[in-house]
Design an enzyme around this catalytic site. Structure first.
Site, short mmCIF file in Angstrom:
data_model
loop_
_atom_site.label_atom_id
_atom_site.label_comp_id
_atom_site.label_asym_id
_atom_site.label_seq_id
_atom_site.Cartn_x
_atom_site.Cartn_y
_atom_site.Cartn_z
N GLU A 36 20.26 26.87 29.88
CA GLU A 36 19.85 28.19 29.41
C GLU A 36 20.35 28.30 27.98
OE1 GLU A 36 20.87 31.44 32.23
OE2 GLU A 36 21.40 29.78 33.54
N ARG A 262 30.53 20.42 40.26
CA ARG A 262 30.70 20.65 38.83
C ARG A 262 31.90 19.89 38.32
NH1 ARG A 262 28.86 25.57 37.25
NH2 ARG A 262 30.23 25.59 35.47
N LYS A 272 30.56 29.49 30.10
CA LYS A 272 29.95 29.85 28.82
C LYS A 272 30.31 31.27 28.43
CE LYS A 272 25.68 28.07 29.51
NZ LYS A 272 24.22 28.05 29.38
P1 ATP Z 1 25.29 30.03 32.99
O1 ATP Z 1 26.40 30.82 33.54
O2 ATP Z 1 24.84 30.50 31.67
O3 ATP Z 1 24.18 29.71 33.95
P2 ATP Z 1 25.77 27.24 33.19
O4 ATP Z 1 27.07 26.59 32.95
O5 ATP Z 1 25.15 27.20 34.52
O6 ATP Z 1 25.99 28.67 32.67
P3 ATP Z 1 23.30 26.16 32.19
O7 ATP Z 1 22.79 26.18 30.81
O8 ATP Z 1 22.53 26.86 33.23
O9 ATP Z 1 24.77 26.72 32.12
O10 ATP Z 1 23.58 24.67 32.61
C1 ATP Z 1 22.65 23.63 32.45
C2 ATP Z 1 22.90 22.58 33.48
O11 ATP Z 1 24.23 22.09 33.37
C3 ATP Z 1 22.75 23.13 34.88
O12 ATP Z 1 21.99 22.21 35.64
C4 ATP Z 1 24.14 23.25 35.38
O13 ATP Z 1 24.20 23.06 36.76
C5 ATP Z 1 24.86 22.13 34.61
N1 ATP Z 1 26.28 22.45 34.46
C6 ATP Z 1 26.81 23.56 33.94
N2 ATP Z 1 28.15 23.54 34.02
C7 ATP Z 1 28.48 22.36 34.59
C8 ATP Z 1 29.72 21.73 34.95
N3 ATP Z 1 30.91 22.32 34.72
N4 ATP Z 1 29.67 20.51 35.53
C9 ATP Z 1 28.49 19.90 35.75
N5 ATP Z 1 27.30 20.44 35.45
C10 ATP Z 1 27.28 21.65 34.87
MG MG Z 2 23.03 28.23 34.84
#
Ligand code: ATP
Ligand code: MG
Length: 567
Positions: A36, A262, A272
């Protein structure tokens, strides 16, 4: 770039992909990384990037970069640009053009109409509070909305008018018609569309209804022909809706969602929202502050993409939640730099030393290898009568085991001669301000035959050295779990996470150092030229120390062994 090899079943996701290829369930792997654009990417995203692009590469497949841009209020072009830069810098390239979920808004709308027509979605006109209350809890079932049995024609009409902009934000929503008593709250008639009269960074004012993430994601995956939709464990409970949606849109293919745990890192925040707070409240200098766990921050600090990839590989892919040790990340960074970074001498806290028996205007140009094992050529080290050594390398009253310079004692100047401290100059406060030393001129490259000189210290010529600003970083948080629960993560910010040295003295070869270049400052650590650096005013960031200074088990003796060493 990584050479394409056959995908090895080294974790449960790769095992499954190999099985799907073997069974013919899919003929080419297509994955996607779906950020996102509401912030910069961080170390957790690096894990997801390495997995998604990694499996595609290994299986000779494709990986898309898709912006899941359904929340225009929180998104911006700055984030879109930063994310692309970071993915590329990590060493990956996406298949074809960058994709946007917003490019599917028309298709998403048409599928919503299809669901309404099939009696599988309805317009709910309750207030947001009523909808929330009606959803029930983990232990109590939800209640059907009074609008749930609206005739299909009325739903179609209302949805069309929502789209046409007849209603204000929150007046109506479109919901899937599934089961308000489901044990899975995500199946209690989830919202598919809401009204938001806001401009979108990609579609401008074309839309005032925006699809929800959970609705957008499965359809976007299907439209792109994604075979394996890899996401983090918190989406496990969303999978039944992912599957429900695609089961009820039979014209679309049905990708397989697979969840993995994660990445969590101790001493690190990887939310974020919280990272944005640090930026917005100016607790750091920006998203790319070298203390931030963002990819942009780590790049600026001097971490290499290779080190991040190796780290993600070591952490591995599984379904078990765990917390990785930030020392492992630092170890990977150090290991990569150990084998690639040219060596240099830099005196961070200069103490002037006059070599009393060195002729006034004599300059001897010594040379030293840029790297002890890799052939990176030599550098020139001018030696003159006045030099700087580090303040920490002299002690008037040495602690036990101190092997460096003391009054009357000897030490070797790295790559040069043995010197003896004859005179200590102090100011009115009793602080040491300068030393006078004599040089044993028979000790260039050879040890004195009659005595052992144990210590080796680094130095620079006073007249030839270049002044630089050096920024020393420590962990941003003192608490190993700053992200934990409700505790205000800002209360455990390490007040000493940044120390700025304004007048460090570097060996002259560093005068030409370019932004992004990385060096080992011998006996000090690894340093990278900061993006604030100019030829007139060099600025270096300490990337990582030579060894783990947080008192943990020392990983890999090679880097640590650099302390001391022979001339
Ligand atoms: P938000 O709270 O804005 O959704 P987010 O960390 O989920 O934050 P995204 O931009 O949706 O951010 O993440 C993009 C991809 O990265 C998604 O598939 C998410 O699952 C993965 N991702 C985010 N944080 C982690 C993490 N700590 N470890 C592994 N994958 C992650
Ligand atoms: Mg997300």
């Amino acid at each position: 770039m990584i050479v394409v090899t056959m995908i090895e079943p080294r974790d449960f996701i790769r095992t499954r992909i190999v099985a799907d290829l073997d069974s013919g369930k899919c003929s080419q792997v297509v994955s996607r990384f779906p950020p996102e654009p509401n912030g910069y990417l961080h170390i957790g995203h690096a894990k997801s990037i390495c997995l998604n692009f990694g499996v595609a590469q290994e299986a000779d497949g494709l990986c898309n970069l898709r912006f899941d841009d359904t929340n225009p209020e929180k998104e911006s072009q700055e984030y879109i640009d930063a994310i692309q830069r970071d993915v590329q810098w990590l060493g990956f390239s996406w298949a074809g053009e960058v994709r946007y979920a917003s490019a599917y808004f028309q298709a998403l709308h048409d599928f919503a109409v299809e669901l309404i027509t099939a009696g599988k979605a309805y317009v709910d006109s309750q207030t947001p509070e009523q909808i929330r209350e009606g959803r029930g809890t983990l232990t109590e079932p939800g209640r059907n909305s009074p609008y749930r049995e609206r005739p299909i024609a009325e739903n179609l009409d209302l949805f069309a008018r929502m789209k046409a902009g007849e209603f204000g934000d929150g007046a109506h929503v479109l919901r899937a018609k599934i089961d308000m008593a489901s044990g899975n709250i995500n199946l209690r008639d989830p919202i598919l569309y809401r009204i938001r009269h806001v401009e979108h960074h990609q579609t401008g004012n074309a839309w005032c209804i925006y699809p929800m993430y959970d609705y957008t994601h499965p359809i976007s995956d299907a439209l792109e022909g994604i075979t394996h939709s890899l996401c983090t464990l918190e989406f496990e409970a969303h999978r039944p809706f992912y599957d429900w949606l695609l089961d009820n849109l039979p014209s679309l293919p049905h990708p397989q969602q697979i969840e993995f745990s994660r990445l969590n890192l101790n001493y690190t925040v990887t939310s974020k929202r919280k990272l944005k707070q640090l930026v917005d409240e100016q607790l750091v200098s920006g998203w790319d502050d070298p203390r931030m766990p963002t990819i942009a921050g780590m790049r600026r600090r001097g971490y290499s993409p290779e080190a991040l990839r190796v780290f993600c590989d070591k952490v591995g892919i599984s379904k078990s939640e765990g917390i990785s040790d930030v020392s492992l990340l630092e170890f990977c960074v150090r290991e990569q730099l150990e084998n690639s970074a040219p060596r240099a001498m830099a005196v961070l806290r200069p103490l002037k030393v006059t070599l009393s028996n060195w002729p006034q205007d004599q300059v001897q140009v010594l040379t030293a290898a840029r790297h002890p094992t890799v052939d990176l050529g030599d550098r020139e080290l001018p030696l003159a009568r006045e030099i700087y050594i580090d303040r920490a390398d002299f002690e008037e009253v040495p602690p036990k085991g101190f092997k460096r310079l003391v009054p009357g004692g000897e030490v070797r100047l790295r790559n040069a001669y043995v010197i003896r401290c004859d005179v200590v100059h102090k100011n009115a406060d009793g602080e040491v301000v300068a030393l006078e030393c004599s040089v044993d001129l028979d000790t260039l490259g050879v040890n004195p035959p009659d005595r052992k000189v144990k210590g080796v210290i680094h130095w620079v010529s006073a007249a030839h050295s270049v002044v630089a600003e050096v920024r020393l970083y420590d962990r941003l948080f003192r608490d190993p779990a700053p992200d934990r629960g409700d505790a205000d993560f800002k209360t455990c910010i390490n007040p000493e996470s940044l120390t700025v040295i304004r007048e460090a003295r570097l060996e002259p070869a560093l005068a030409a150092a370019q932004q992004g270049e990385r060096f080992q400052f011998e006996r000090e650590g690894y340093f990278a030229v900061d993006s604030d650096s100019t030829p007139e005013r060099l600025v270096f960031n300490r990337t990582v120390g030579l060894k783990d200074s947080w008192g943990k088990v020392e990983q890999g003796g090679a880097a640590a062994a650099k302390h001391g060493g022979q001339a």
